[in-house]
Design a protein around this motif. Structure first.
Motif, PDB file in Angstrom:
ATOM      1  N   LEU A  70       3.621   3.196   4.922  1.00 24.13           N
ATOM      2  CA  LEU A  70       3.386   3.366   3.487  1.00 24.13           C
ATOM      3  C   LEU A  70       4.706   3.531   2.743  1.00 24.13           C
TER       4      LEU A  70
ATOM      5  N   ASP B 129      -1.682   2.463  -3.399  1.00 23.92           N
ATOM      6  CA  ASP B 129      -2.112   3.022  -2.121  1.00 23.92           C
ATOM      7  C   ASP B 129      -3.483   2.464  -1.751  1.00 23.92           C
TER       8      ASP B 129
ATOM      9  N   ALA C  78       0.278  10.506  -2.239  1.00 23.27           N
ATOM     10  CA  ALA C  78       0.690   9.140  -2.575  1.00 23.27           C
ATOM     11  C   ALA C  78       1.601   9.133  -3.801  1.00 23.27           C
TER      12      ALA C  78
ATOM     13  N   LYS D  92      -3.750   4.238  -6.991  1.00 23.93           N
ATOM     14  CA  LYS D  92      -4.548   4.164  -5.767  1.00 23.93           C
ATOM     15  C   LYS D  92      -5.745   3.251  -5.994  1.00 23.93           C
TER      16      LYS D  92
END
Length: 316
Positions: A180, A196, A215, A223
């Protein structure tokens, strides 16, 4: 990469293209963007019907309240090419490509859009969901620096990465975090946004909130979501904090003072502040304005932010 107005992408909701009820609700949603999905959310037997349904939706769509993206099936599949040609006619804000593995995957789709006269406003988003994509992510992201490529955003396909690599999917995502962070780094190098992946248990909003907070701390712009109940949590987590906005305003006001004109570095409230911090501050304030956040008032001209004499020798 061209300079374009900031578009918030804190909350990006997947909506099945085959679900009439879900499509009808789009106009009432408070998310920043929707991904109308022709891929995973649609059963193979329903793919063609979903594509036809989507044509009707875009023909009679209401005034947009959020960014609209269409996710097409992989071009190597039985439906991908027809999905792409149809999406080019819909003229959504973007087309999300599945199973992207190399820069060529982006360039070939861009050529198809150009050949079918899709306007430049139709951007390309790319799913990063395979080991090969991770190995090539730097080269893929670099396309974001070329406006002709249309590449505008990466989306982490965390479920597919877990499946393809065989790692253990833990609640804290400890085995995913290195990848990530690599995605965020590549996206920043390419000047594109990074979203994300989804949180699968939409009933556990506490766990979802933790994922969003982490995140945001990792540098993600927003997200992807699988349920409207997740929208508010994402919008809160990826919105600028009031303290950060106040600091950004102070930095902007300080550099706007006549005595700081042309300076590359100043001192503000005991800290060294450079023009790179000014750029960050302006970006944060623009983000807040775009989402309708309450902005701090400019400092009074009579009482400017406290400045200390800088003696580091760094100022021009």
């Amino acid at each position: 990469m061209t300079s374009e107005p900031y578009r918030p992408r804190r909350s990006v909701l997947y909506v099945p293209a085959s679900n009439d009820k879900a499509l009808a609700k789009i106009a009432t949603l408070t998310c920043d963007a929707v991904i109308i999905d022709l891929e995973d959310a649609v059963a193979p037997a329903d793919k063609v019907a979903a594509r036809e349904k989507l044509a009707g939706f875009f023909a009679s769509r209401p005034k947009r309240r959020c960014e609209m993206i269409v996710r097409v099936n992989a071009l190597s599949s039985d439906w991908g090419t027809d999905d792409l040609l149809a999406a080019a006619k819909f003229e959504p804000d973007g087309i999300l490509l599945s199973k992207v593995a190399t820069p060529r995957d982006i360039l070939e789709v861009g050529d198809v859009l150009d050949d079918n006269f899709a306007p430049d406003s139709v951007k390309l988003w790319a799913m990063i969901e395979t080991p090969k994509a991770m190995l090539n992510i730097g080269a893929i992201a670099e396309l974001g620096r070329d406006p002709a490529s249309r590449l505008n955003c990466f989306v982490a396909g965390t479920n597919d990465l877990v499946k393809e690599t065989g790692i253990l999917a833990t609640p804290d995502r400890r085995y995913l975090v290195p990848w990530l962070m690599q995605m965020v780094l590549a996206a920043r190098a390419g000047g594109i946004d990074m979203l994300d992946g989804v949180s699968n248990d939409f009933r556990d909003l506490d766990a979802f909130a933790r994922e969003c907070t982490e995140a945001a701390a990792m540098g993600f712009d927003g997200k992807t979501l699988i349920h409207p109940a997740q929208i508010d949590g994402a919008n809160r987590a990826f919105a600028p904090a009031s303290e950060a906005l106040a600091e950004a305003r102070a930095v902007k006001d300080a550099f706007a003072l006549p005595e700081n004109s042309g300076k590359g570095v100043i001192a503000l409230n005991g800290r060294m502040v450079e023009r790179l911090h000014l750029a960050q501050a302006e970006k944060l304030l623009a983000k807040a304005a775009a989402i309708g956040a309450r902005l701090p008032k400019p400092a009074s001209k009579k009482i400017p932010p406290r400045q200390d004499k800088l003696t580091t020798g760094l100022e021009p």
